[in-house]
Design a protein around this motif. Structure first.
Motif, PDB file in Angstrom:
ATOM      1  N   ASP A  26       0.844  -0.892  -0.025  1.00 17.23           N
ATOM      2  CA  ASP A  26       0.081  -0.292   0.127  1.00 17.23           C
ATOM      3  C   ASP A  26       1.190   1.458   0.417  1.00 17.23           C
ATOM      4  O   ASP A  26      -0.170   2.650  -0.858  1.00 17.23           O
ATOM      5  CB  ASP A  26      -1.145  -0.243   1.087  1.00 17.23           C
ATOM      6  CG  ASP A  26      -1.860  -0.511   1.330  1.00 17.23           C
ATOM      7  OD1 ASP A  26      -2.711  -1.758  -0.525  1.00 17.23           O
ATOM      8  OD2 ASP A  26      -2.905  -1.678   2.202  1.00 17.23           O
ATOM      9  N   LYS A  27       1.954   1.033   0.510  1.00 16.72           N
ATOM     10  CA  LYS A  27       2.692   2.346   0.745  1.00 16.72           C
ATOM     11  C   LYS A  27       3.388   2.406  -0.380  1.00 16.72           C
ATOM     12  O   LYS A  27       3.791   3.878  -1.065  1.00 16.72           O
ATOM     13  CB  LYS A  27       3.730   2.093   2.044  1.00 16.72           C
ATOM     14  CG  LYS A  27       3.708   2.074   3.179  1.00 16.72           C
ATOM     15  CD  LYS A  27       4.240   2.363   4.109  1.00 16.72           C
ATOM     16  CE  LYS A  27       4.224   2.400   5.802  1.00 16.72           C
ATOM     17  NZ  LYS A  27       5.173   2.599   6.713  1.00 16.72           N
ATOM     18  N   ASN A  59       1.820   1.894  -3.131  1.00 13.72           N
ATOM     19  CA  ASN A  59       1.583   1.913  -4.068  1.00 13.72           C
ATOM     20  C   ASN A  59       0.812   3.516  -4.088  1.00 13.72           C
ATOM     21  O   ASN A  59       0.960   3.917  -4.925  1.00 13.72           O
ATOM     22  CB  ASN A  59       0.180   1.526  -3.942  1.00 13.72           C
ATOM     23  CG  ASN A  59       0.395   0.433  -4.861  1.00 13.72           C
ATOM     24  OD1 ASN A  59       1.070  -0.302  -5.587  1.00 13.72           O
ATOM     25  ND2 ASN A  59      -0.534  -1.018  -3.859  1.00 13.72           N
ATOM     26  N   ASN A  60       0.747   4.212  -2.746  1.00 11.21           N
ATOM     27  CA  ASN A  60       0.264   5.499  -2.385  1.00 11.21           C
ATOM     28  C   ASN A  60       1.750   6.327  -2.532  1.00 11.21           C
ATOM     29  O   ASN A  60       2.355   7.234  -3.627  1.00 11.21           O
ATOM     30  CB  ASN A  60       0.186   5.700  -1.381  1.00 11.21           C
ATOM     31  CG  ASN A  60      -1.110   5.426  -0.352  1.00 11.21           C
ATOM     32  OD1 ASN A  60      -1.515   5.159  -1.085  1.00 11.21           O
ATOM     33  ND2 ASN A  60      -0.768   4.225   1.045  1.00 11.21           N
ATOM     34  N   THR A  93       1.696   6.491  -6.517  1.00  7.73           N
ATOM     35  CA  THR A  93       0.599   7.308  -7.216  1.00  7.73           C
ATOM     36  C   THR A  93       0.894   9.066  -6.840  1.00  7.73           C
ATOM     37  O   THR A  93       0.699   9.905  -8.285  1.00  7.73           O
ATOM     38  CB  THR A  93      -0.388   6.912  -6.348  1.00  7.73           C
ATOM     39  OG1 THR A  93      -1.088   5.738  -6.338  1.00  7.73           O
ATOM     40  CG2 THR A  93      -1.418   8.166  -6.477  1.00  7.73           C
ATOM     41  N   THR A  94       1.259   9.082  -5.670  1.00  8.11           N
ATOM     42  CA  THR A  94       2.168  10.475  -5.238  1.00  8.11           C
ATOM     43  C   THR A  94       3.329  10.811  -6.890  1.00  8.11           C
ATOM     44  O   THR A  94       3.382  12.103  -6.704  1.00  8.11           O
ATOM     45  CB  THR A  94       2.429  10.263  -4.214  1.00  8.11           C
ATOM     46  OG1 THR A  94       1.465   9.981  -2.856  1.00  8.11           O
ATOM     47  CG2 THR A  94       3.142  11.790  -3.208  1.00  8.11           C
TER      48      THR A  94
END
Length: 206
Positions: free
Chosen positions: A107-108, A110-111, A114-115
């Motif tokens: 998740d990190k 992916n974040n 995305t960022t």
């Protein structure tokens, strides 16, 4: 008399050295299900099994027989070989934890992706806007240069026209001055001849 063997067995049991522990967590090894006994030794009867990897609470241990007394999740107290216990959580416990850690890291990531993608898109927009502004300024600068060239040509043409007019005016002045001088010279030549002729006529009339 029948009570004597029972008393001897009780005394023998009490004579076995037992080490007490404060309650600590232990885990059954990740092998097959382990049999547990009613007492600290192989001579005690089997009372059931504990599942591989199950978490139990260590109550006490017997270093002579190498057995440990444990309490399982159901509150049942029994004895298990000490070799079947470990301080490390079993795979049954660790695998879900590892899966949760992997999910958290995923998740990190992916974040972060995305960022990063958003920041990259914003930077690209800013660069595109800057390129547009730069191109607009270049076009405006070229237009001003062209206007300056046209203005310089107009100024040069005006200077040429002014020089031509100045020359024409100078020529006109020269012509006027020459005409006036010519007329004066002509008058200077004619007047002496004109005056005596009048005097002569006057004399004849007298």
């Amino acid at each position: 008399m029948p009570k004597l063997p029972l008393i001897c067995l009780t005394l023998l049991t009490l004579g076995v050295s037992v080490t007490a522990h404060s309650e600590e967590k232990r885990y059954v090894t990740d092998e097959l299900n382990t049999w547990v006994r009613s007492g600290p030794g192989d001579n005690y009867r089997l009372v059931g099994t504990v599942n591989a990897g199950e978490e139990v609470t260590l109550l006490q241990s017997n270093p002579d027989t190498k057995y440990a007394q444990v309490r399982d999740a159901n509150g049942r107290t029994s004895w298990i070989p000490s070799s079947q216990l470990t301080n490390q959580p079993s795979f049954k416990v660790r695998v879900p934890e590892l899966e949760n850690q992997v999910k958290t890291l995923s998740d990190k990531l992916n974040n972060i992706d995305t960022t990063w993608n958003q920041r990259t898109a914003d930077m690209q927009k800013k660069v595109a806007a800057s390129d547009s502004i730069i191109n607009s300024l270049k076009a405006e600068n070229q237009q001003l240069k062209n206007q300056l060239i046209v203005a310089q040509k107009k100024v040069s043409a005006a200077n040429v026209q002014l020089d031509d007019k100045q020359r024409a005016i100078i020529m006109q002045w020269f012509m006027y001055g020459g005409g006036v001088a010519g007329i004066g010279l002509l008058l200077g030549l004619l007047l002496p001849h004109m005056i005596p002729s009048r005097k002569r006529n006057n004399r004849w009339m007298n």
